[in-house]
Write an enzyme that holds these catalytic residues in place. Structure first.
Site, PDB file in Angstrom:
ATOM      1  N   HIS A 122     -21.140 144.856  51.759  1.00 23.32           N
ATOM      2  CA  HIS A 122     -19.775 145.027  52.273  1.00 23.32           C
ATOM      3  C   HIS A 122     -19.046 146.119  51.510  1.00 23.32           C
ATOM      4  O   HIS A 122     -19.274 146.321  50.322  1.00 23.32           O
ATOM      5  CB  HIS A 122     -18.994 143.711  52.259  1.00 23.32           C
ATOM      6  CG  HIS A 122     -18.764 143.094  50.905  1.00 23.32           C
ATOM      7  ND1 HIS A 122     -17.667 143.382  50.140  1.00 23.32           N
ATOM      8  CD2 HIS A 122     -19.494 142.207  50.189  1.00 23.32           C
ATOM      9  CE1 HIS A 122     -17.719 142.686  49.012  1.00 23.32           C
ATOM     10  NE2 HIS A 122     -18.829 141.964  49.006  1.00 23.32           N
ATOM     11  N   ASP A 172     -15.522 146.419  51.627  1.00 22.51           N
ATOM     12  CA  ASP A 172     -14.168 146.052  51.204  1.00 22.51           C
ATOM     13  C   ASP A 172     -14.216 145.473  49.792  1.00 22.51           C
ATOM     14  O   ASP A 172     -15.263 145.025  49.329  1.00 22.51           O
ATOM     15  CB  ASP A 172     -13.522 145.052  52.183  1.00 22.51           C
ATOM     16  CG  ASP A 172     -14.246 143.716  52.264  1.00 22.51           C
ATOM     17  OD1 ASP A 172     -15.497 143.711  52.248  1.00 22.51           O
ATOM     18  OD2 ASP A 172     -13.579 142.673  52.326  1.00 22.51           O
ATOM     19  N   ASP A 226     -19.233 145.072  43.240  1.00 19.39           N
ATOM     20  CA  ASP A 226     -18.996 144.184  44.396  1.00 19.39           C
ATOM     21  C   ASP A 226     -18.186 144.903  45.460  1.00 19.39           C
ATOM     22  O   ASP A 226     -16.967 144.916  45.400  1.00 19.39           O
ATOM     23  CB  ASP A 226     -18.283 142.926  43.904  1.00 19.39           C
ATOM     24  CG  ASP A 226     -18.045 141.912  44.992  1.00 19.39           C
ATOM     25  OD1 ASP A 226     -18.648 142.031  46.062  1.00 19.39           O
ATOM     26  OD2 ASP A 226     -17.236 140.985  44.763  1.00 19.39           O
ATOM     27  N   GLU A 278     -15.510 141.060  53.840  1.00 18.98           N
ATOM     28  CA  GLU A 278     -16.165 139.975  53.115  1.00 18.98           C
ATOM     29  C   GLU A 278     -15.199 139.262  52.184  1.00 18.98           C
ATOM     30  O   GLU A 278     -15.313 138.072  51.945  1.00 18.98           O
ATOM     31  CB  GLU A 278     -17.361 140.512  52.316  1.00 18.98           C
ATOM     32  CG  GLU A 278     -18.352 139.444  51.900  1.00 18.98           C
ATOM     33  CD  GLU A 278     -18.007 138.740  50.607  1.00 18.98           C
ATOM     34  OE1 GLU A 278     -18.551 137.654  50.354  1.00 18.98           O
ATOM     35  OE2 GLU A 278     -17.187 139.251  49.820  1.00 18.98           O
ATOM     36  N   GLU A 279     -14.234 140.029  51.650  1.00 21.59           N
ATOM     37  CA  GLU A 279     -13.327 139.459  50.647  1.00 21.59           C
ATOM     38  C   GLU A 279     -12.110 138.789  51.281  1.00 21.59           C
ATOM     39  O   GLU A 279     -11.253 138.259  50.586  1.00 21.59           O
ATOM     40  CB  GLU A 279     -12.849 140.551  49.677  1.00 21.59           C
ATOM     41  CG  GLU A 279     -13.967 141.325  48.990  1.00 21.59           C
ATOM     42  CD  GLU A 279     -14.706 140.524  47.925  1.00 21.59           C
ATOM     43  OE1 GLU A 279     -14.421 139.318  47.788  1.00 21.59           O
ATOM     44  OE2 GLU A 279     -15.575 141.094  47.260  1.00 21.59           O
ATOM     45  N   HIS A 315     -14.361 140.902  40.760  1.00 21.85           N
ATOM     46  CA  HIS A 315     -13.063 140.242  41.009  1.00 21.85           C
ATOM     47  C   HIS A 315     -12.151 140.261  39.778  1.00 21.85           C
ATOM     48  O   HIS A 315     -11.076 139.669  39.802  1.00 21.85           O
ATOM     49  CB  HIS A 315     -13.215 138.786  41.495  1.00 21.85           C
ATOM     50  CG  HIS A 315     -13.914 138.659  42.813  1.00 21.85           C
ATOM     51  ND1 HIS A 315     -13.714 137.599  43.673  1.00 21.85           N
ATOM     52  CD2 HIS A 315     -14.812 139.454  43.439  1.00 21.85           C
ATOM     53  CE1 HIS A 315     -14.471 137.750  44.752  1.00 21.85           C
ATOM     54  NE2 HIS A 315     -15.149 138.878  44.621  1.00 21.85           N
TER      55      HIS A 315
END
Ligand SMILES: [Zn+2]
Length: 447
Positions: free
Chosen positions: A89, A91, A122, A153-154, A417
């Site tokens: 992903h 995003d 990520d 995805e997030e 994150h």
């Protein structure tokens, strides 16, 4: 192509891989509500360009109704060769406060062999891996390829449902999700399970309105105290999840070292661990329960009053082997039964996301393990993952014959994150080589 030829090819691609990854990291493609939406199509366009340069000529943006676009592409393989679906992903999570970053989150910077920036690991690293693994074959892919790069995805993903609506698009013999990492740099790891999720909201109401605690405190139950008693029953005296009936087992793979867990979780010195079993058991084979939200008056300006209403959101991680909807019902029942003094509480059931358990005995896993062994010179270990990825459960549902391989360059030091997210560039190169070898070995085996 043999291992040494591929190794040299991948090494020669690395300057371009790094440049592409930096270009992608510079686009602040945060998909969460409240962030500038124009950067998502911008990032998708960079992904299309990366894939086309890698040889996926038909790489294209596909609009997602009510969501951010996804990027799709296909490459035909030799007749009879297996088909491999590659997923990542583009995003990213919000960067958080700038002052917590040693270098600005969207200005890639390399320190000690790691490339820093939001999304560097990520999951823009996953895109870099897939693109470079394809590119390594210079247009002569040994297998058929389908590639899907998601932009949501997030956040609330629309792709989960798209998978169920268009199952034929996602059919493959092997699905490679490049959105995970080794448990430690240089330690080859395959992630074989994901915990699911079960969420409930519990609300307590005891009074029409706040009343003076001096005049009325004592006989009348305070809603917040009721809620606290109730929530305290979610854990037993040893810190284990006390919700009855949830599967609880032991983890057979990697024995996750406590010191690394402490370090990566950011546990303060002197904070003990709670619960029983190994760290791996507690993370990957047993439930955990957390209060993730609480409505109560703030400490600042607190008044001497009985609180009439209070509520909390309780989130449970559901171990593999446990149905998440059943887990949610068990959690709701536990909350209702835990209300003290015969007080009635209102429990509403929220999200339930399924847990996942990969089939690890097929030719896809054999090829992945062989690829890891050839790259790292050692056997891979099996790890679980604490979080759920709804897309994976849906892929498993529509393509039950497919082996799903979860790996990538998000090692435990990647701080995904969190501030100062990074990817180890040497590890990224090993991941690219491993994925190239996987494609090669799948073709040889005719998976
Ligand atoms: Zn991710």
């Amino acid at each position: 192509m043999d291992v040494d030829v591929l190794r040299k090819t991948v090494a020669s691609l690395m300057p371009q891989v790094r440049a592409d990854l930096e270009r992608l990291v510079r686009v602040p493609s945060v998909s969460l509500p409240g962030f500038p939406p124009q950067h998502l199509p911008e990032a998708a366009a960079v992904v299309v360009d990366m894939l086309q340069t890698a040889g996926v000529e038909n790489a294209r943006i596909t609009e997602v109704p009510d969501g951010y676009p996804a990027v799709y592409g296909e490459l035909e393989g030799p007749t009879g060769a297996p088909t491999v679906l590659l997923y990542a992903h583009y995003d990213v999570q919000p960067p958080g406060p700038d002052e917590e970053w040693a270098s600005p989150p969207f200005e890639p910077a390399v320190r000690d062999g790691r490339l820093y920036g939001r999304g560097a690991a990520d999951d823009k690293s996953g895109i870099a891996i897939h693109a470079a693994a394809i590119r390594a074959f210079d247009g002569k892919l040994p297998v058929g390829i389908k590639i899907v790069i998601e932009g949501e995805e997030e956040t609330s993903s629309h792709l989960d449902d798209a998978v169920l609506d268009n199952p034929e698009l996602y059919q493959a013999d092997v699905i490679v999700v490049g959105d995970i990492g080794n448990w430690k740099v240089g330690e080859p790891t395959l992630t074989t399970t994901l915990r699911g999720l079960a969420v409930c909201t519990v609300e307590v109401k005891t009074l029409r309105n706040p009343v003076h605690s001096g005049m009325f405190g004592g006989p009348a139950p305070d809603a917040l105290m009721v809620l606290i008693r109730l929530l305290a029953g979610l854990l037993d005296e040893n810190g284990n999840t006390a919700v009855e009936g949830i599967v609880s087992s032991t983890w057979e793979g990697l024995d996750y070292p406590e010191d690394i867990y402490r370090e990566t979780a950011g546990l303060l010195p002197g904070t003990p661990l709670i619960g029983e079993g190994s760290v791996s058991d507690r993370l990957w084979a047993r439930p955990s329960v957390t209060v993730i939200g609480l409505d109560a008056p703030a400490v600042e300006g607190a008044a001497n009053a009985l609180i009439p209403a209070a509520r909390a959101v309780v989130s449970m991680r559901v171990p593999p082997g446990q149905d998440s909807e059943q887990a949610r019902a068990l959690l709701a029942a536990h909350l209702r039964a835990s209300a003290p003094w015969g007080i009635e509480v209102n429990v509403s059931e929220g999200q339930a996301g399924p847990a996942f358990c990969a089939h690890t005995d097929g030719p896809g896993y054999a090829a992945a393990k062989r690829a890891m062994r050839d790259v790292y010179g050692k056997e891979s270990v099996l790890m679980g993952q604490g979080g759920s990825i709804p897309l994976i459960s849906n892929l498993a549902a529509i393509a039950p014959q497919a082996e799903i391989i979860l790996w990538g360059a998000e090692d435990t030091a990647a701080a995904i994150h969190s501030p100062n997210e990074s990817v180890d560039l040497a590890e990224l190169e090993r991941c690219i080589l491993a994925e190239s070898l996987l494609l090669q070995y799948l073709a040889e085996q005719g998976a």
